[in-house]
Design a protein around this motif. Structure first.
Motif, short mmCIF file in Angstrom:
data_model
loop_
_atom_site.label_atom_id
_atom_site.label_comp_id
_atom_site.label_asym_id
_atom_site.label_seq_id
_atom_site.Cartn_x
_atom_site.Cartn_y
_atom_site.Cartn_z
N VAL A 1 48.74 41.13 40.04
CA VAL A 1 47.39 40.91 40.57
C VAL A 1 46.54 42.15 40.38
O VAL A 1 45.38 42.06 39.94
CB VAL A 1 47.47 40.50 42.07
N ILE A 2 47.08 43.32 40.68
CA ILE A 2 46.31 44.56 40.50
C ILE A 2 45.99 44.79 39.03
O ILE A 2 44.88 45.18 38.68
CB ILE A 2 47.08 45.76 41.10
N GLY A 3 46.93 44.53 38.16
CA GLY A 3 46.69 44.68 36.73
C GLY A 3 45.60 43.75 36.22
O GLY A 3 44.76 44.14 35.41
N ARG A 4 45.61 42.50 36.72
CA ARG A 4 44.57 41.55 36.32
C ARG A 4 43.20 41.99 36.83
O ARG A 4 42.20 41.79 36.16
CB ARG A 4 44.88 40.16 36.85
N MET A 5 43.17 42.57 38.03
CA MET A 5 41.89 43.05 38.58
C MET A 5 41.37 44.22 37.77
O MET A 5 40.17 44.28 37.48
CB MET A 5 42.07 43.45 40.04
N VAL A 6 42.23 45.15 37.39
CA VAL A 6 41.81 46.30 36.60
C VAL A 6 41.33 45.85 35.23
O VAL A 6 40.35 46.37 34.69
CB VAL A 6 42.96 47.32 36.48
N GLN A 7 42.00 44.85 34.67
CA GLN A 7 41.65 44.35 33.35
C GLN A 7 40.34 43.55 33.38
O GLN A 7 39.69 43.40 32.37
CB GLN A 7 42.79 43.47 32.83
N GLY A 8 39.98 43.04 34.55
CA GLY A 8 38.73 42.30 34.68
C GLY A 8 38.90 40.80 34.64
O GLY A 8 37.91 40.07 34.64
N ASP A 9 40.12 40.32 34.61
CA ASP A 9 40.37 38.87 34.57
C ASP A 9 40.33 38.22 35.94
O ASP A 9 40.26 37.00 36.04
CB ASP A 9 41.74 38.59 33.93
#
Length: 59
Positions: free
Chosen positions: A38-46
């Motif tokens: 979830v954190i990775g998707r938020m950082v990526q902008g998805d």
């Protein structure tokens, strides 16, 4: 890295955690993996925080 490779690595990590640490280690690795996703998707902008909130119907 392809989605299949990521899935393979995640499955191997969960398998090692279950084998060496038992059920609770498996569960901890699964939960922390989900948080990381979830954190990775938020950082990526998805993904955005507003995706988790449901608008309330005000009548």
């Amino acid at each position: 890295m392809s989605a299949a490779t990521v899935g393979l690595l995640a499955g191997m990590a969960l398998g090692f955690a279950a084998f060496f640490g038992g059920f609770w280690a498996f569960l901890l690795v699964a939960v922390l993996g989900l948080v990381g996703l979830v954190i990775g998707r938020m950082v990526q902008g998805d993904l955005e925080m507003s995706d988790f909130r449901r608008p309330r119907d005000r009548r």
